[in-house]
Design a protein around this motif. Sequence first.
Motif, PDB file in Angstrom:
ATOM      1  N   THR A 128       0.827  -1.210   0.000  1.00 56.05           N
ATOM      2  CA  THR A 128       0.000   0.000   0.000  1.00 56.05           C
ATOM      3  C   THR A 128       0.857   1.254   0.000  1.00 56.05           C
ATOM      4  O   THR A 128       0.373   2.330  -0.323  1.00 56.05           O
ATOM      5  N   ARG A 129       2.125   1.113   0.375  1.00 55.14           N
ATOM      6  CA  ARG A 129       3.067   2.244   0.339  1.00 55.14           C
ATOM      7  C   ARG A 129       4.474   1.687   0.204  1.00 55.14           C
ATOM      8  O   ARG A 129       4.859   0.778   0.921  1.00 55.14           O
ATOM      9  N   TRP A 130       5.220   2.276  -0.725  1.00 53.77           N
ATOM     10  CA  TRP A 130       6.620   1.912  -0.916  1.00 53.77           C
ATOM     11  C   TRP A 130       7.499   2.922  -0.186  1.00 53.77           C
ATOM     12  O   TRP A 130       7.196   4.101  -0.163  1.00 53.77           O
ATOM     13  N   THR A 166      12.438   9.348  -4.892  1.00 52.56           N
ATOM     14  CA  THR A 166      11.453   9.172  -5.955  1.00 52.56           C
ATOM     15  C   THR A 166      12.000   9.617  -7.309  1.00 52.56           C
ATOM     16  O   THR A 166      11.735   8.976  -8.325  1.00 52.56           O
ATOM     17  N   TYR A 185      11.058   6.550  -9.593  1.00 51.22           N
ATOM     18  CA  TYR A 185       9.750   6.549 -10.263  1.00 51.22           C
ATOM     19  C   TYR A 185       9.787   6.754 -11.780  1.00 51.22           C
ATOM     20  O   TYR A 185       9.009   6.118 -12.478  1.00 51.22           O
ATOM     21  N   THR A 187       4.850   0.747 -15.005  1.00 57.16           N
ATOM     22  CA  THR A 187       4.529   0.330 -13.636  1.00 57.16           C
ATOM     23  C   THR A 187       4.258   1.565 -12.793  1.00 57.16           C
ATOM     24  O   THR A 187       5.025   2.517 -12.801  1.00 57.16           O
ATOM     25  N   ARG A 188       3.158   1.544 -12.072  1.00 59.08           N
ATOM     26  CA  ARG A 188       2.787   2.673 -11.212  1.00 59.08           C
ATOM     27  C   ARG A 188       2.583   2.189  -9.775  1.00 59.08           C
ATOM     28  O   ARG A 188       2.253   1.038  -9.542  1.00 59.08           O
ATOM     29  N   VAL A 189       2.787   3.107  -8.847  1.00 54.01           N
ATOM     30  CA  VAL A 189       2.452   2.844  -7.444  1.00 54.01           C
ATOM     31  C   VAL A 189       1.542   3.978  -6.977  1.00 54.01           C
ATOM     32  O   VAL A 189       1.622   5.097  -7.477  1.00 54.01           O
ATOM     33  N   ASP A 190       0.669   3.683  -6.043  1.00 55.70           N
ATOM     34  CA  ASP A 190      -0.261   4.695  -5.542  1.00 55.70           C
ATOM     35  C   ASP A 190       0.368   5.611  -4.501  1.00 55.70           C
ATOM     36  O   ASP A 190       0.085   6.800  -4.463  1.00 55.70           O
ATOM     37  N   ARG A 191       1.223   5.046  -3.641  1.00 48.55           N
ATOM     38  CA  ARG A 191       1.789   5.848  -2.560  1.00 48.55           C
ATOM     39  C   ARG A 191       3.228   5.426  -2.307  1.00 48.55           C
ATOM     40  O   ARG A 191       3.577   4.255  -2.420  1.00 48.55           O
ATOM     41  N   CYS A 192       4.035   6.414  -1.919  1.00 48.37           N
ATOM     42  CA  CYS A 192       5.418   6.113  -1.551  1.00 48.37           C
ATOM     43  C   CYS A 192       5.868   7.069  -0.460  1.00 48.37           C
ATOM     44  O   CYS A 192       5.250   8.103  -0.225  1.00 48.37           O
TER      45      CYS A 192
END
Length: 113
Positions: free
Chosen positions: A45-47, A52, A56, A64-69
């Motif tokens: 849920t968070r990297w 970043t 990123y 590739t995407r992530v929602d939160r970091c």
Amino acid sequence: MRWALAEEEDGRVRTRPLASDGSPAGPVSEHADLPSAVKAAPEATRWIWPATAAVYPRLLAAGTRVDRCYDAEAAETLLLAHEGLTGLPRSLPAAYARARGLPVPPDPPPRGA
């Protein structure tokens, strides 16, 4: 669940799940590259990663995407600014050294996408 991510010089990536208090919540896993590391942990849920700006763009280029970091370098920059210490090294190794009273290494050169 939070996952920590660290890159090796050769491009391999190590990841590890973390408990809510930041302690390890599982074993370290090794991956060939950033996209495969992120895809291997769909429950993240968070990297948590060093910077970043270094991570990123390469994930986006691979689709590739992530929602939160959590960007450790950005957090260190804010903490240094709050203390009136802008301009000091802000990399993860610098933050680690400062927290332990060790000599602070200079920031590495920026890593391109």
